[in-house]
Design an enzyme around this catalytic site. Structure first.
Site, PDB file in Angstrom:
ATOM      1  N   LEU B 168       0.847  -1.203   0.000  1.00 46.84           N
ATOM      2  CA  LEU B 168       0.000   0.000   0.000  1.00 46.84           C
ATOM      3  C   LEU B 168       0.881   1.251   0.000  1.00 46.84           C
ATOM      4  O   LEU B 168       0.827   2.072   0.903  1.00 46.84           O
ATOM      5  CB  LEU B 168      -0.938  -0.022   1.218  1.00 46.84           C
ATOM      6  CG  LEU B 168      -2.154   0.903   1.131  1.00 46.84           C
ATOM      7  CD1 LEU B 168      -3.153   0.383   0.095  1.00 46.84           C
ATOM      8  CD2 LEU B 168      -2.842   1.008   2.498  1.00 46.84           C
ATOM      9  N   GLY B 169       1.694   1.373  -1.052  1.00 43.27           N
ATOM     10  CA  GLY B 169       2.562   2.543  -1.186  1.00 43.27           C
ATOM     11  C   GLY B 169       1.931   3.584  -2.100  1.00 43.27           C
ATOM     12  O   GLY B 169       0.712   3.745  -2.122  1.00 43.27           O
ATOM     13  N   ILE B 171       1.505   3.640  -5.299  1.00 41.49           N
ATOM     14  CA  ILE B 171       0.569   3.090  -6.280  1.00 41.49           C
ATOM     15  C   ILE B 171      -0.615   2.432  -5.574  1.00 41.49           C
ATOM     16  O   ILE B 171      -1.769   2.720  -5.873  1.00 41.49           O
ATOM     17  CB  ILE B 171       1.288   2.084  -7.207  1.00 41.49           C
ATOM     18  CG1 ILE B 171       2.318   2.836  -8.067  1.00 41.49           C
ATOM     19  CG2 ILE B 171       0.286   1.350  -8.087  1.00 41.49           C
ATOM     20  CD1 ILE B 171       3.284   1.937  -8.810  1.00 41.49           C
ATOM     21  N   SER B 190       1.307  -5.351   3.771  1.00 39.39           N
ATOM     22  CA  SER B 190       2.533  -4.620   3.466  1.00 39.39           C
ATOM     23  C   SER B 190       3.537  -4.928   4.567  1.00 39.39           C
ATOM     24  O   SER B 190       3.180  -5.593   5.546  1.00 39.39           O
ATOM     25  CB  SER B 190       2.271  -3.116   3.376  1.00 39.39           C
ATOM     26  OG  SER B 190       1.798  -2.642   4.616  1.00 39.39           O
ATOM     27  N   ARG B 191       4.760  -4.460   4.378  1.00 41.17           N
ATOM     28  CA  ARG B 191       5.787  -4.764   5.385  1.00 41.17           C
ATOM     29  C   ARG B 191       5.323  -4.296   6.766  1.00 41.17           C
ATOM     30  O   ARG B 191       5.434  -4.996   7.739  1.00 41.17           O
ATOM     31  CB  ARG B 191       7.120  -4.105   5.012  1.00 41.17           C
ATOM     32  CG  ARG B 191       7.938  -4.920   4.028  1.00 41.17           C
ATOM     33  CD  ARG B 191       9.066  -4.103   3.460  1.00 41.17           C
ATOM     34  NE  ARG B 191       8.559  -2.955   2.696  1.00 41.17           N
ATOM     35  CZ  ARG B 191       9.299  -2.100   2.023  1.00 41.17           C
ATOM     36  NH1 ARG B 191      10.613  -2.222   2.020  1.00 41.17           N
ATOM     37  NH2 ARG B 191       8.753  -1.118   1.349  1.00 41.17           N
ATOM     38  N   VAL B 246       0.765  -5.186 -11.612  1.00 41.49           N
ATOM     39  CA  VAL B 246       1.352  -3.997 -12.263  1.00 41.49           C
ATOM     40  C   VAL B 246       2.697  -3.677 -11.610  1.00 41.49           C
ATOM     41  O   VAL B 246       3.227  -2.583 -11.803  1.00 41.49           O
ATOM     42  CB  VAL B 246       0.414  -2.771 -12.167  1.00 41.49           C
ATOM     43  CG1 VAL B 246      -0.840  -2.989 -12.996  1.00 41.49           C
ATOM     44  CG2 VAL B 246       0.076  -2.433 -10.716  1.00 41.49           C
ATOM     45  N   ARG B 248       6.081  -6.151 -10.574  1.00 43.31           N
ATOM     46  CA  ARG B 248       7.160  -6.794 -11.311  1.00 43.31           C
ATOM     47  C   ARG B 248       6.776  -8.255 -11.502  1.00 43.31           C
ATOM     48  O   ARG B 248       6.181  -8.866 -10.615  1.00 43.31           O
ATOM     49  CB  ARG B 248       8.496  -6.710 -10.550  1.00 43.31           C
ATOM     50  CG  ARG B 248       9.124  -5.327 -10.504  1.00 43.31           C
ATOM     51  CD  ARG B 248       9.630  -4.851 -11.876  1.00 43.31           C
ATOM     52  NE  ARG B 248      10.237  -3.521 -11.811  1.00 43.31           N
ATOM     53  CZ  ARG B 248       9.571  -2.380 -12.039  1.00 43.31           C
ATOM     54  NH1 ARG B 248       8.278  -2.407 -12.326  1.00 43.31           N
ATOM     55  NH2 ARG B 248      10.207  -1.220 -11.983  1.00 43.31           N
ATOM     56  N   GLU B 277      10.527 -10.606 -19.429  1.00 39.86           N
ATOM     57  CA  GLU B 277      10.078  -9.698 -20.485  1.00 39.86           C
ATOM     58  C   GLU B 277      11.179  -9.557 -21.533  1.00 39.86           C
ATOM     59  O   GLU B 277      12.349  -9.539 -21.180  1.00 39.86           O
ATOM     60  CB  GLU B 277       9.748  -8.326 -19.875  1.00 39.86           C
ATOM     61  CG  GLU B 277       8.575  -8.417 -18.894  1.00 39.86           C
ATOM     62  CD  GLU B 277       8.326  -7.119 -18.142  1.00 39.86           C
ATOM     63  OE1 GLU B 277       8.931  -6.095 -18.483  1.00 39.86           O
ATOM     64  OE2 GLU B 277       7.509  -7.140 -17.215  1.00 39.86           O
ATOM     65  N   HIS B 295       4.088  -4.352 -20.411  1.00 30.85           N
ATOM     66  CA  HIS B 295       4.717  -3.470 -19.402  1.00 30.85           C
ATOM     67  C   HIS B 295       4.492  -2.001 -19.766  1.00 30.85           C
ATOM     68  O   HIS B 295       5.441  -1.248 -19.991  1.00 30.85           O
ATOM     69  CB  HIS B 295       6.215  -3.771 -19.262  1.00 30.85           C
ATOM     70  CG  HIS B 295       6.784  -3.316 -17.936  1.00 30.85           C
ATOM     71  ND1 HIS B 295       7.806  -3.954 -17.295  1.00 30.85           N
ATOM     72  CD2 HIS B 295       6.442  -2.272 -17.143  1.00 30.85           C
ATOM     73  CE1 HIS B 295       8.093  -3.324 -16.157  1.00 30.85           C
ATOM     74  NE2 HIS B 295       7.281  -2.293 -16.046  1.00 30.85           N
TER      75      HIS B 295
END
Lengths: 332, 332
Positions: B168-169, B171, B190-191, B246, B248, B277, B295
């Site tokens: 939850l950063g 983005i 999240s962490r 979205v 990696r 990729e 991407h």
């Protein structure tokens, strides 16, 4: 030839719960089992031509269940002298001759706003898809182009874009909430200014188009809105403009839309609806800047379940002489 | 063979604004003209092998401009003894050996959150697309199937669905705002728990998946998150669950994802990123319940313009000994 010579006449039992279906609405097809408490008269399953089928049940049928896939014209209505109720599985009633219903005192129900959230999600999905080239990117990857391709065209950011909503009703207002969350600047046009909203109002679609980067059509199809989006409006929207239509195909002059898209007079379109469904202009199939749906923005498992319940509540209310659940105000 | 025998040695002017580019980041390719005030050393345009090119400029190059398309490995860094700054055109820095940078005192800049809104829009677009079958519907119409087709599968409503955000950063929090506008129920892992948000926190992705109808991956790729989404997590998400990535590609165990999709152990996926990729597992091309992007969720005209400005601000800050504009805290 009188069809009653071939078929036994319908029972005249006073508590007969007959419901005529000319063509099955998708909600009915998916959830037919819910309707077992009614006697469904399936014109589409009969060997009789439709008119003969209507004649066969003309003296008993009080209720028609319908949707946009078969219009309830003045002709249909005239052949059903006992008709009292049209139950529509859609929200829009442009497929029903409302004037004839009013004249005859026939009541009409729709499914209220049961599809509004889904259609709003579909509209936003189409806008993101066109502006950010999602279906186009998917074709690109599936076509195996990624490893070898050079430049891929950049999309357009949604944040900061001016999006004009045509018709700020149940669907349009839900689209607006979603667009605001993405940082779009929302304006609208509608028959009347809505004083309860913070969005900029334009008195007509031409002015709205002139001040917008994208238009989202969410209005009813009426004589006033038919072909409202023409080449003049599209020129006002401009070369970088996008149109999304989740309302009815005939709100756009489709031939002019095709020309504008082919000639690059607008940037792209996301279309769930067309003038002559299920026929889609073939010229659109060659364009990468359009996303084409088969009139499906209302089609979810959840909304179909809810819509079937609403149809049944209206039918039960009618047959038990209670107030209809979702009557449509007929103001013609 | 010493490449300096073939090429004149680089000028040693003290105010030389050299910027080494191993492979051009897309933002650089699109906006190369903005970088004319710098001397761009294009390894990709040189006939020299990369290592020889590095040796040729080893004594002068202080700055590398990069993105995910060419990793800045410890090897690259060791061949640039004068390197002081890595300017990344991406937000994530998983393509840079941060440990080696820390050891050498090399600073790193990224492009901050310039892409966050676009990536969030792309994530939501992918979620709507998969759940509401937009790209699939577009294929259906373009394939000419609409006039003859019978039943078309219903989509899934977004409203009321439990969507779990992984990370939850910048983005993820923007994705959450968009999902709330569509009536989704947002939770996250999240962490660390974020006490400033109203969303339900789960301490790990397995618990989040168990309580979610869809997962959206928005976290950085680290040793902790690599292959975090495996068949066990996907089984917890379940047969009706959807995954959007979205972030990696390597956050998902791609081989297990392919198996789960092919076997129907999850319902669908919207993927902007892949493990290798531009190679995408061919098995995915046959599936109608996946949407595949090259991407590109960060790729808009507007964000590319803004990102180019940030790259230039960082380069100018470095060459004029000012504070870097968007330094990345290096905490290895």
């Amino acid at each position: 030839m009188d069809p009653e010579h071939h078929h036994s006449p319908p029972s005249q039992s006073p508590d007969l719960r007959q419901v005529l279906v000319l063509r099955p609405p998708p909600v009915f097809s998916v959830h037919e089992q819910y309707f077992s408490k009614f006697q469904i008269l399936k014109a589409y399953d009969s060997p009789l031509p439709t008119l003969d089928f209507l004649h066969a049940y003309a003296q008993s049928v009080k209720v028609v269940l319908c949707s946009g896939i078969h219009p309830i014209t003045a002709d249909v209505i005239r052949n059903l002298p006992e008709l009292q109720l049209v139950v529509s599985a859609a929200t829009g009633v442009n497929h029903i001759d409302m004037e004839e219903c009013l004249r005859r005192g026939i009541r009409v129900t729709n499914v209220g706003d049961v599809f509004s959230d889904d259609v709003a999600d579909g509209a936003v999905g189409l806008l993101i898809d066109v502006m950010r080239r999602i279906s186009d990117g998917d074709r690109f990857v599936r076509g195996g182009c990624w490893p070898d391709a050079g430049a891929y065209p950049l999309g357009s950011k949604l944040g900061g874009k001016r999006v004009g909503i045509v018709g700020l009703g149940n669907i349009g207002s839900r689209v607006a909430i979603r667009l605001e969350a993405m940082g779009c600047i929302v304006a609208y046009t509608s028959r009347q200014r809505k004083h309860s909203t913070p969005f900029t109002f334009y008195p007509n679609v031409f002015q709205l188009a002139s001040e917008s980067d994208a238009l989202i059509l969410c209005c009813a199809l009426t004589n006033d809105t038919r072909h409202m989006i023409n080449s003049r409006v599209m020129s006002a929207l401009g070369k970088t403009g996008v149109i999304v239509n989740v309302a009815r195909g005939a709100i756009i002059d489709e031939a002019e839309l095709v020309n504008c898209l082919v000639d690059g007079k607008i940037a792209g379109a996301g279309l769930d609806v067309f003038e002559n469904e299920p026929n889609v202009p073939k010229e659109l199939f060659r364009l990468d800047n359009v996303v084409l749906l088969p009139h499906r923005t209302a089609f979810t498992k959840e909304s179909f379940h809810d819509a079937a319940q609403i149809l049944i509540k209206n039918l039960e209310a009618f047959f038990t002489n209670k107030n209809l659940f979702t009557p449509v105000a007929n103001e013609f």
